[in-house]
Design a protein around this motif. Structure first.
Motif, PDB file in Angstrom:
ATOM      1  N   PRO A 168       0.768  -1.150  -0.001  1.00 25.02           N
ATOM      2  CA  PRO A 168      -0.130  -0.062  -0.210  1.00 25.02           C
ATOM      3  C   PRO A 168       1.015   0.919  -0.020  1.00 25.02           C
ATOM      4  N   TRP A 169       2.460   1.196   0.012  1.00 23.26           N
ATOM      5  CA  TRP A 169       3.311   2.476   0.357  1.00 23.26           C
ATOM      6  C   TRP A 169       3.402   2.882  -1.455  1.00 23.26           C
ATOM      7  N   VAL A 170       2.402   1.176  -2.250  1.00 29.79           N
ATOM      8  CA  VAL A 170       3.018   2.591  -3.761  1.00 29.79           C
ATOM      9  C   VAL A 170       1.661   4.243  -3.777  1.00 29.79           C
ATOM     10  N   HIS A 171       2.813   4.745  -4.235  1.00 25.35           N
ATOM     11  CA  HIS A 171       2.402   5.838  -3.862  1.00 25.35           C
ATOM     12  C   HIS A 171       0.928   6.394  -5.140  1.00 25.35           C
ATOM     13  N   ALA A 172       0.162   6.703  -4.748  1.00 24.51           N
ATOM     14  CA  ALA A 172      -1.506   6.468  -5.313  1.00 24.51           C
ATOM     15  C   ALA A 172      -1.350   7.609  -6.862  1.00 24.51           C
ATOM     16  N   ALA A 173      -1.142   8.897  -6.736  1.00 23.95           N
ATOM     17  CA  ALA A 173      -1.147   9.257  -7.573  1.00 23.95           C
ATOM     18  C   ALA A 173      -0.569   8.948  -8.654  1.00 23.95           C
ATOM     19  N   VAL A 174       0.248   7.585  -8.195  1.00 26.40           N
ATOM     20  CA  VAL A 174       1.079   6.749  -9.739  1.00 26.40           C
ATOM     21  C   VAL A 174      -0.308   6.357 -10.205  1.00 26.40           C
ATOM     22  N   LEU A 175      -0.483   5.899 -10.014  1.00 27.01           N
ATOM     23  CA  LEU A 175      -2.465   5.471 -10.764  1.00 27.01           C
ATOM     24  C   LEU A 175      -3.202   6.014 -11.991  1.00 27.01           C
ATOM     25  N   THR A 216       7.259   4.109   3.245  1.00 31.21           N
ATOM     26  CA  THR A 216       6.239   4.829   4.256  1.00 31.21           C
ATOM     27  C   THR A 216       6.510   3.488   4.827  1.00 31.21           C
ATOM     28  N   ARG A 217       7.282   2.667   5.689  1.00 31.44           N
ATOM     29  CA  ARG A 217       7.208   1.204   5.686  1.00 31.44           C
ATOM     30  C   ARG A 217       6.705   0.407   7.567  1.00 31.44           C
ATOM     31  N   ILE A 218       5.429  -0.144   7.525  1.00 32.58           N
ATOM     32  CA  ILE A 218       5.946   0.179   9.191  1.00 32.58           C
ATOM     33  C   ILE A 218       6.601  -1.664   9.287  1.00 32.58           C
ATOM     34  N   PHE A 219       7.300  -1.550  10.218  1.00 34.14           N
ATOM     35  CA  PHE A 219       8.026  -2.533  10.670  1.00 34.14           C
ATOM     36  C   PHE A 219       8.351  -3.709  11.714  1.00 34.14           C
ATOM     37  N   ARG A 220       6.930  -3.281  12.617  1.00 35.18           N
ATOM     38  CA  ARG A 220       7.091  -4.279  13.718  1.00 35.18           C
ATOM     39  C   ARG A 220       4.979  -3.676  13.904  1.00 35.18           C
ATOM     40  N   MET A 221       4.511  -4.712  12.777  1.00 34.66           N
ATOM     41  CA  MET A 221       3.358  -4.704  13.075  1.00 34.66           C
ATOM     42  C   MET A 221       2.074  -5.007  14.305  1.00 34.66           C
ATOM     43  N   PRO A 222       0.909  -4.985  14.547  1.00 37.36           N
ATOM     44  CA  PRO A 222       0.170  -5.639  15.513  1.00 37.36           C
ATOM     45  C   PRO A 222       0.017  -7.217  15.389  1.00 37.36           C
ATOM     46  N   LEU A 281       4.592  12.173   9.759  1.00 42.46           N
ATOM     47  CA  LEU A 281       3.897  10.779   9.011  1.00 42.46           C
ATOM     48  C   LEU A 281       2.802  11.020  10.283  1.00 42.46           C
ATOM     49  N   THR A 282       1.611  10.408   9.538  1.00 41.15           N
ATOM     50  CA  THR A 282       0.635  10.469  10.344  1.00 41.15           C
ATOM     51  C   THR A 282       0.148   8.726  10.616  1.00 41.15           C
ATOM     52  N   VAL A 283      -0.274   8.681  11.774  1.00 37.87           N
ATOM     53  CA  VAL A 283      -0.670   7.708  12.216  1.00 37.87           C
ATOM     54  C   VAL A 283      -2.130   7.235  12.768  1.00 37.87           C
ATOM     55  N   SER A 284      -2.890   6.313  12.246  1.00 35.79           N
ATOM     56  CA  SER A 284      -4.018   6.503  12.466  1.00 35.79           C
ATOM     57  C   SER A 284      -4.765   5.353  12.747  1.00 35.79           C
ATOM     58  N   ALA A 302      -0.490   4.262   8.717  1.00 36.28           N
ATOM     59  CA  ALA A 302       0.750   4.212   8.786  1.00 36.28           C
ATOM     60  C   ALA A 302       1.146   5.975   7.158  1.00 36.28           C
ATOM     61  N   SER A 303       1.098   7.099   7.275  1.00 37.34           N
ATOM     62  CA  SER A 303       0.698   7.546   6.095  1.00 37.34           C
ATOM     63  C   SER A 303       1.432   8.804   5.919  1.00 37.34           C
ATOM     64  N   THR A 304       1.819   9.551   5.097  1.00 39.67           N
ATOM     65  CA  THR A 304       2.897  10.243   4.770  1.00 39.67           C
ATOM     66  C   THR A 304       1.780  11.484   3.469  1.00 39.67           C
ATOM     67  N   GLU A 305       1.961  12.541   3.166  1.00 32.48           N
ATOM     68  CA  GLU A 305       1.195  13.044   2.192  1.00 32.48           C
ATOM     69  C   GLU A 305       1.853  12.684   0.868  1.00 32.48           C
ATOM     70  N   LEU A 306       2.209  11.344   0.424  1.00 28.82           N
ATOM     71  CA  LEU A 306       2.949  10.876  -1.021  1.00 28.82           C
ATOM     72  C   LEU A 306       2.250   9.429  -0.662  1.00 28.82           C
TER      73      LEU A 306
END
Length: 612
Positions: A8-15, A516-522, A547-550, A588-592
Motif C-alpha cells: 500500500p505504500w505505492v504512491h497513489a498518484a502514480v495510478l 513509509t514502512r511498518i516494520f513492527r506490525m500489530p 508522518l501521521t498514524v491512525s 501510517a501515511s505521509t503526503e506521498l
C-alpha cells in the motif's frame, strides 16, 4: 497480522499520472485558431415536458466563435421566437415555457454551427424528443378461465412511452407477484405461467408501467383467474411459449447487450439450458437471468454472432429452439481525424477511417459545406478517407468535418487545419518540484507549443545525452516517464523544445523519498474481557515527510475513547469489552504514500477484573 497486497505504500498518484500521455498538442488560447466544439447534447435528446428545454452547444476559438442553429436542416431563427434564447457566450439554446406553449412543437433534428473567421465547426445532429407517458386505455377484463396444469400468458401491452416504461406485475393491492421457475415476466412485459396451479387464484394480476421522466406509475386493470381443477394433472413434455416454433433469428448492434429468451410450458416445470453451436458461451460476458430463461451477453462483438440454442427439459422429454444471431455495427472509429497544426509551406494529412456493418460511407465537408462544392484548393487532394495538404498556406485554415454513416448510425468529427508561425513556448510553471517515493513510476510534465511542432528533448543536471530509452520514455505531449525511480534519479531535469524559429526550455527538480514502512506490525491477540491490551505499530519513514498514524476498526475510523490511548507506536485498550473484538488496522501515511497492517483482537469470557 497481515499486510494488504499490493504494497500500500505505492504512491497513489502514480495510478493517475500515466493517463492521457499521448494527447494531441493544443493551441494556446491567446493564439488565433478555428472553433472547436467543447460540449453538446447527446444525439438522442429526450426531455421532460414539464421543464424548459435545453440543447447544449459550447465551443472555443480565437476570436470567440458566434453560433447559429438549423432545425430539420433549415436555418432556425432564434430571434423570431420569443420563447427561444441563446445563452451568452455560448450556443446553448433555452426554450422557455413559463408563459405557455407546447414542448412537442419544438421536436425535430437540431444542429449547431460555431463560426469565426478561420472556419466553422458543427455539432452532431441532435434529435429532440419530448418524453411521453400516455394513459393506459380503459378496458374491462373478464376472468381468465384456465385448466389446472395448462400454460397461460397474461399480456401486458403497455402504452408506447418515450423512453419505454419499466414493466412490473403486482396485485391490485400492490403486493408484488412472486416469480420463480414456473411463473415469471418475459422481456416483453407479459407474465408467463409454465403451468397453472390452483393456488394461482389466490391473487389477481395487474401490469404496471413506471415512466422515467414523470416518475409516475400506471396500472392496468387486473386479471383474475378461474382455475378448473381435475382429479390429477397430466404430466406433459415441454413446449415453447416464447419464441414460437423451433427456430428464430435476432439482430444486435456491436457494443450493445444481446438478450436471448426461451420460456417453455410443461408439467413438471421445465428447466432451461443454453448452448452455442460450435463453441462455448463467452464466460466473461454471458450471464443467465429470469431463472435461466434468458441469456444476456454484454457488449457484443462480431465474434458473438452464430447459432445459439436453448434446451427445455423435464422428465417427460426435451425440446430445443435455435436462435441465429447476426451482429451488425453502427460506425466506430479506427482512425478519428485530429486537428492539424502546420507552419506555412508544410505538408500534412487528415485521416478519417471507420468500420461498421454494413461498411460505412465517408463524406468530407469543410466549414459545414460539402467539400465538392467548396472553392477549389490546388494544395488539397482528397483520396477517399484521407485529405492530403501540400505546401500549406495561411489561406488553408479551415475546419473539416468527416461524416461516416451506415443504416445503423453515424459519426461526425471536426478537425481543423491551423497554419501558424510560432516559436517554441513552455505551457507550465517554471522550476516545478516533484517528490516521489523510491521504486515508484513517475512522470515529469513539460507541456509545450510551437509551429512547426517542436522536437522535445530531456536532459538531466544540464549535461549528458537526450533521455529516452531504457528506464526513460518520452511521450508525444512532452512528458518524461521514469519507469522505476532510484536514488540516483534525483536531480534537475531540463526539457528543451526546438523548431526552426527558436527554442524554449523548462526545468523540473525531482526529489526521491524513502517509502513509509511498518516494520513492527500489530499481532493477532486473544484476551479476556476486562484486561488491558496493546497493539504495536512501529513505522520507518522519510524524515523530510510528515508522518501521521491512525487506526481503523473493522475498516472504519476508530474513535479513541477514554478507555484507549494512542501513541506514536502503539494503541492501548484498557478494560477490554466484548464490543472491542474485531480487526484493527494501523495506517501510517505521509503526503506521498502509506502503509497498512492489520491484526484481529478476540475477546473471551467473563473476567471480573476491577477497573484501574
Amino acid at each position: 497480522m497481515a499486510r494488504p497486497q499490493p504494497p500500500p505504500w505505492v504512491h497513489a498518484a502514480v495510478l493517475l499520472c500515466l493517463l492521457g500521455l499521448g494527447g494531441a498538442i493544443e493551441i494556446p488560447m491567446d493564439l488565433s485558431q478555428p472553433p472547436t466544439i467543447t460540449k453538446q447534447s447527446v444525439k438522442d435528446h429526450i426531455v421532460d415536458p414539464r421543464d424548459n428545454i435545453l440543447i447544449e452547444c459550447e465551443a472555443k476559438g480565437n476570436p470567440a466563435p458566434s453560433f447559429h442553429w438549423t432545425r430539420n436542416s433549415r436555418f432556425f431563427n432564434v430571434a423570431k421566437d420569443p420563447r427561444v434564447s441563446m445563452r451568452r457566450r455560448s450556443g446553448t439554446l433555452v426554450i422557455d415555457f413559463r408563459s405557455g406553449g407546447r414542448p412537442e412543437e419544438y421536436e425535430g433534428e437540431y444542429q449547431c454551427f460555431a463560426r469565426n473567421k478561420f472556419g466553422t465547426a458543427l455539432s452532431n445532429r441532435i434529435r429532440l424528443q419530448v418524453s411521453k407517458s400516455p394513459l393506459w386505455p380503459k378496458e374491462n377484463l373478464d376472468p381468465v378461465v384456465v385448466q389446472e396444469g395448462a400454460p397461460l400468458t397474461l399480456q401486458c401491452n403497455p402504452p408506447p412511452g418515450l423512453p419505454s416504461p419499466v414493466i412490473f406485475w403486482m396485485s391490485s393491492s400492490m403486493e408484488p407477484i412472486t416469480q420463480d421457475k414456473r411463473v415469471s415476466q418475459g422481456h416483453n412485459g407479459d407474465l408467463y405461467f409454465s403451468n397453472v396451479m390452483v393456488q394461482d387464484m389466490q391473487t389477481d394480476y395487474s401490469c404496471n408501467a413506471r415512466f422515467h421522466f414523470t416518475h409516475t406509475i400506471q396500472q392496468k386493470n387486473p386479471f383474475t383467474l378461474k382455475v378448473l381443477t381435475t382429479r390429477g394433472v397430466s404430466e406433459r413434455t415441454p413446449s415453447f411459449m416464447y419464441p414460437q416454433g423451433t427456430a428464430s433469428s435476432q439482430m444486435v448492434l456491436r457494443g450493445m447487450d444481446l438478450l436471448l429468451e426461451c420460456i417453455a410450458s410443461g408439467v413438471p416445470t421445465p428447466d432451461i439450458a443454453w448452448y452455442k453451436k460450435g463453441g462455448d458461451l463467452p464466460s466473461d460476458k454471458a450471464k443467465f437471468e429470469n431463472f435461466n430463461k434468458a441469456l444476456r451477453i454484454t457488449s457484443v462483438s462480431e465474434e458473438d454472432s452464430g447459432e445459439y440454442f436453448c434446451l427445455a427439459s423435464n422428465k417427460m422429454g426435451s425440446i430445443r429452439h435455435t436462435i441465429s444471431v447476426r451482429v451488425k455495427a453502427a460506425p466506430y472509429w479506427l482512425d478519428e481525424p485530429k486537428n492539424l497544426i502546420l507552419a506555412p509551406g508544410e505538408d500534412g494529412r487528415l485521416v478519417c477511417r471507420a468500420n461498421g456493418n454494413p461498411k460505412p460511407t465517408v463524406q468530407w465537408m469543410v466549414n459545414g459545406e460539402p467539400l465538392q462544392s467548396a472553392p477549389p484548393n490546388p494544395n488539397r487532394e482528397v483520396a477517399g478517407d484521407t485529405i492530403i495538404f501540400r505546401d500549406t498556406q495561411i489561406s488553408s485554415r479551415a475546419v473539416y468535418q468527416c461524416n461516416t454513416s451506415n443504416e445503423h448510425g453515424y459519426l461526425l468529427a471536426n478537425a481543423f487545419v491551423s497554419v501558424l508561425d510560432v516559436p517554441p513556448r513552455m505551457m507550465s510553471p517554471r522550476n516545478q518540484l516533484i517528490r516521489v517515493i523510491l521504486y515508484n513510476r513517475t512522470r515529469l510534465d513539460c507541456p509545450f507549443f510551437g509551429s512547426p511542432i517542436p522536437t522535445l528533448r530531456w536532459f538531466k543536471n544540464g549535461q549528458g545525452s537526450n533521455l529516452d530509452g531504457g528506464n526513460y520514455h518520452v511521450y508525444e505531449n512532452g512528458s518524461l516517464e521514469i519507469k522505476m525511480i532510484r536514488k540516483e534519479d534525483q536531480g534537475i531535469y531540463t526539457c528543451v523544445a526546438t523548431n526552426i524559429l527558436g527554442k524554449a526550455e523548462n526545468q523540473v527538480r525531482l526529489e526521491v523519498k524513502d517509502p513509509t514502512r511498518i516494520f513492527r506490525m500489530p499481532e493477532d491477540q486473544v484476551v479476556k474481557r476486562g484486561t488491558t491490551v496493546q497493539l504495536e505499530c512501529r513505522v520507518k519513514h522519510d524524515p523530510s515527510l510528515k508522518l501521521t498514524v491512525s487506526w481503523l476498526k473493522d475498516d472504519q475510523p476508530l474513535y479513541i475513547g477514554n478507555r484507549m490511548k494512542k501513541e506514536d507506536d502503539s494503541l492501548t485498550i484498557f478494560g477490554v469489552a466484548e464490543r472491542d473484538q474485531g480487526s484493527y488496522t494501523c495506517v501510517a501515511s505521509t503526503e506521498l504514500d502509506q502503509d497498512l497492517a492489520k491484526a484481529y483482537l478476540t475477546v473471551l469470557g467473563n473476567c471480573r477484573c476491577p477497573w484501574p
